[in-house]
Design an enzyme around this catalytic site. Sequence first.
Site, PDB file in Angstrom:
ATOM      1  N   PRO A  52      14.898  39.228  89.537  1.00  0.00           N
ATOM      2  CA  PRO A  52      14.369  38.480  90.994  1.00  0.00           C
ATOM      3  C   PRO A  52      14.411  36.954  90.387  1.00  0.00           C
ATOM      4  O   PRO A  52      14.027  36.420  88.549  1.00  0.00           O
ATOM      5  CB  PRO A  52      13.067  39.331  90.701  1.00  0.00           C
ATOM      6  CG  PRO A  52      12.922  40.225  89.639  1.00  0.00           C
ATOM      7  CD  PRO A  52      14.115  40.233  88.800  1.00  0.00           C
ATOM      8  N   ASP A  53      14.495  36.107  91.162  1.00  0.00           N
ATOM      9  CA  ASP A  53      13.688  35.113  91.060  1.00  0.00           C
ATOM     10  C   ASP A  53      12.469  34.593  90.560  1.00  0.00           C
ATOM     11  O   ASP A  53      11.822  35.332  90.648  1.00  0.00           O
ATOM     12  CB  ASP A  53      14.518  33.869  91.971  1.00  0.00           C
ATOM     13  CG  ASP A  53      13.643  33.968  93.203  1.00  0.00           C
ATOM     14  OD1 ASP A  53      13.108  35.326  93.562  1.00  0.00           O
ATOM     15  OD2 ASP A  53      13.941  33.795  93.732  1.00  0.00           O
ATOM     16  N   PHE A  54      11.964  33.605  90.760  1.00  0.00           N
ATOM     17  CA  PHE A  54      10.029  33.271  90.709  1.00  0.00           C
ATOM     18  C   PHE A  54       9.780  32.779  91.831  1.00  0.00           C
ATOM     19  O   PHE A  54       8.306  33.819  91.522  1.00  0.00           O
ATOM     20  CB  PHE A  54       9.938  32.296  89.279  1.00  0.00           C
ATOM     21  CG  PHE A  54      10.359  32.860  87.991  1.00  0.00           C
ATOM     22  CD1 PHE A  54       9.316  33.124  87.016  1.00  0.00           C
ATOM     23  CD2 PHE A  54      11.845  32.469  87.774  1.00  0.00           C
ATOM     24  CE1 PHE A  54       9.911  33.505  86.162  1.00  0.00           C
ATOM     25  CE2 PHE A  54      11.880  33.155  86.788  1.00  0.00           C
ATOM     26  CZ  PHE A  54      11.447  32.736  85.523  1.00  0.00           C
ATOM     27  N   ARG A  55      10.100  32.296  92.992  1.00  0.00           N
ATOM     28  CA  ARG A  55       9.186  31.452  93.751  1.00  0.00           C
ATOM     29  C   ARG A  55      10.035  31.877  95.015  1.00  0.00           C
ATOM     30  O   ARG A  55       9.399  31.729  95.974  1.00  0.00           O
ATOM     31  CB  ARG A  55       9.288  30.386  93.745  1.00  0.00           C
ATOM     32  CG  ARG A  55       8.702  29.922  92.020  1.00  0.00           C
ATOM     33  CD  ARG A  55       8.238  28.256  92.466  1.00  0.00           C
ATOM     34  NE  ARG A  55       7.999  27.755  91.305  1.00  0.00           N
ATOM     35  CZ  ARG A  55       7.999  27.669  89.904  1.00  0.00           C
ATOM     36  NH1 ARG A  55       9.256  28.272  89.423  1.00  0.00           N
ATOM     37  NH2 ARG A  55       7.357  27.473  88.679  1.00  0.00           N
ATOM     38  N   ASN A 127      17.432  29.505  83.182  1.00  0.00           N
ATOM     39  CA  ASN A 127      17.242  31.385  82.635  1.00  0.00           C
ATOM     40  C   ASN A 127      17.621  31.849  81.710  1.00  0.00           C
ATOM     41  O   ASN A 127      18.234  31.238  80.417  1.00  0.00           O
ATOM     42  CB  ASN A 127      18.910  31.463  83.782  1.00  0.00           C
ATOM     43  CG  ASN A 127      18.758  31.443  84.964  1.00  0.00           C
ATOM     44  OD1 ASN A 127      17.784  31.134  85.446  1.00  0.00           O
ATOM     45  ND2 ASN A 127      20.231  31.676  85.386  1.00  0.00           N
ATOM     46  N   ASP A 129      18.434  35.190  81.107  1.00  0.00           N
ATOM     47  CA  ASP A 129      18.820  36.662  80.437  1.00  0.00           C
ATOM     48  C   ASP A 129      19.870  36.729  79.988  1.00  0.00           C
ATOM     49  O   ASP A 129      20.479  37.395  79.560  1.00  0.00           O
ATOM     50  CB  ASP A 129      19.108  37.341  82.096  1.00  0.00           C
ATOM     51  CG  ASP A 129      20.046  35.706  82.814  1.00  0.00           C
ATOM     52  OD1 ASP A 129      21.496  34.614  82.437  1.00  0.00           O
ATOM     53  OD2 ASP A 129      19.838  35.420  84.285  1.00  0.00           O
ATOM     54  N   HIS A 144      15.373  27.100  78.259  1.00  0.00           N
ATOM     55  CA  HIS A 144      14.060  27.423  77.937  1.00  0.00           C
ATOM     56  C   HIS A 144      14.496  28.973  77.223  1.00  0.00           C
ATOM     57  O   HIS A 144      13.654  30.002  77.283  1.00  0.00           O
ATOM     58  CB  HIS A 144      14.113  28.274  79.609  1.00  0.00           C
ATOM     59  CG  HIS A 144      13.809  27.388  80.412  1.00  0.00           C
ATOM     60  ND1 HIS A 144      13.391  27.185  82.144  1.00  0.00           N
ATOM     61  CD2 HIS A 144      13.180  25.505  79.823  1.00  0.00           C
ATOM     62  CE1 HIS A 144      13.324  26.587  82.963  1.00  0.00           C
ATOM     63  NE2 HIS A 144      12.983  25.401  81.613  1.00  0.00           N
TER      64      HIS A 144
END
Length: 418
Positions: A52-55, A127, A129, A144
Amino acid sequence: CNWLDFMVEKRNGPRHRLSNFTTCDDVVKAIRKAKNVLVVTGAGISVSCGIPDFRSDVGLYNTLDCKKIGLPCAELLFDYEFFKIDPEPFYKFCGRLIPGNIKPSISHQFIAQLEKKKKLLRNYTQNVDGIEKTMGMTNVIECHGSMDTFFCIKCNRKKKLATIVGEVLQGEVCYCICGSALKPSITFFGECLASTVLKAMDKDIHSCDLVLVVGTSLKVGGAVHELLQRLDHKIPQVLINKEAVSLPAAISDGFDVTLLGNCDDIFAHIGSSLRWKFSTTSTSTTTKATTKKSSKSSNVTTTINKKRKINIDAIVNNDHEENAGSDQNTDMVGKDKKQRVSDLSSMNQIIEIESLEPRIPSEAVVTSVMPPSNDKAMKALKSAERKKAAAAARKRMTKKAGRFKKGKDRVFTFTPFA
């Protein structure tokens, strides 16, 4: 933070959008010609992989059960100060961040193609991941960080994920031998970007010839905003995202072209224009729905090539045999069977041949009413006709995949056909 040093370079004022870079075709042409593409990616390119994305409305911040894991609010999940106070909520969640058997999306594959074709200068991914690494990509900077390594928030001792993966998957807090909690090497809110990220950006701004910002709202732009501002103002900047993104007025008056929609669908469309091939093992929601409707053809490319080769060869050879045994030089149209080549459907992509009386040669397959006089000419004819049929198929596929609808202010919305 150390990224403030990255901002020191003198600026030439806000960037203004390019007057000669305004359409979707300009984007395709730029990618075709570019040699040093700089790509900034966010969570949007991994949504079709099940991450899933965040916003967004169905993103992490709007769907996370904060009460279940003991968080006051979803935004504190990646807050460094809160982690130091109570790491347990994060550990109850972070098992979902560990890369599993994830298949790359079409967006990942497109960026990998850029690297394979020696067009990618760098992919700055926000990301964690690690999908890019699993694909074997090398020109990648994980802005990140990643989940590969954990470190102690007090003494900085490090541990590989492989040594504590069991505890992490069970939601147990992992501790250092000194008694402090271990934190994954991902950048939380309140932490600075790694110096390697800023050094790479400082180097790349002098070589870049095209910028693609993909699948990110840039709500935590930070150094990315500064990167966009420090680039030569003549370098095209393109946004590919589900929603439009506004840049700070002090940096720019906007992206040169904005392509809105599902990132996978847009890259599949652009890739079709560039004649690039992608694996369909991981697809967007739209693509999956379309593929389900066309389940009769599981391997489009293979079916096209095999069917076309078999049918065209059979037609030409049959014509040659029939006319070789004929003693009279009469009109070939009256003797031969009627041939009809059905149009390639957008999904099945199969050439069907039907035999009816009398036969009229189709221009899509045979351009001459008489068979070639020698093997060399016959091979040349078959090769030319196969190329012609393939080009026509590609043209139909591109038209039926979807289209961009032009909006205001250089914004184009991509809508796939059902």
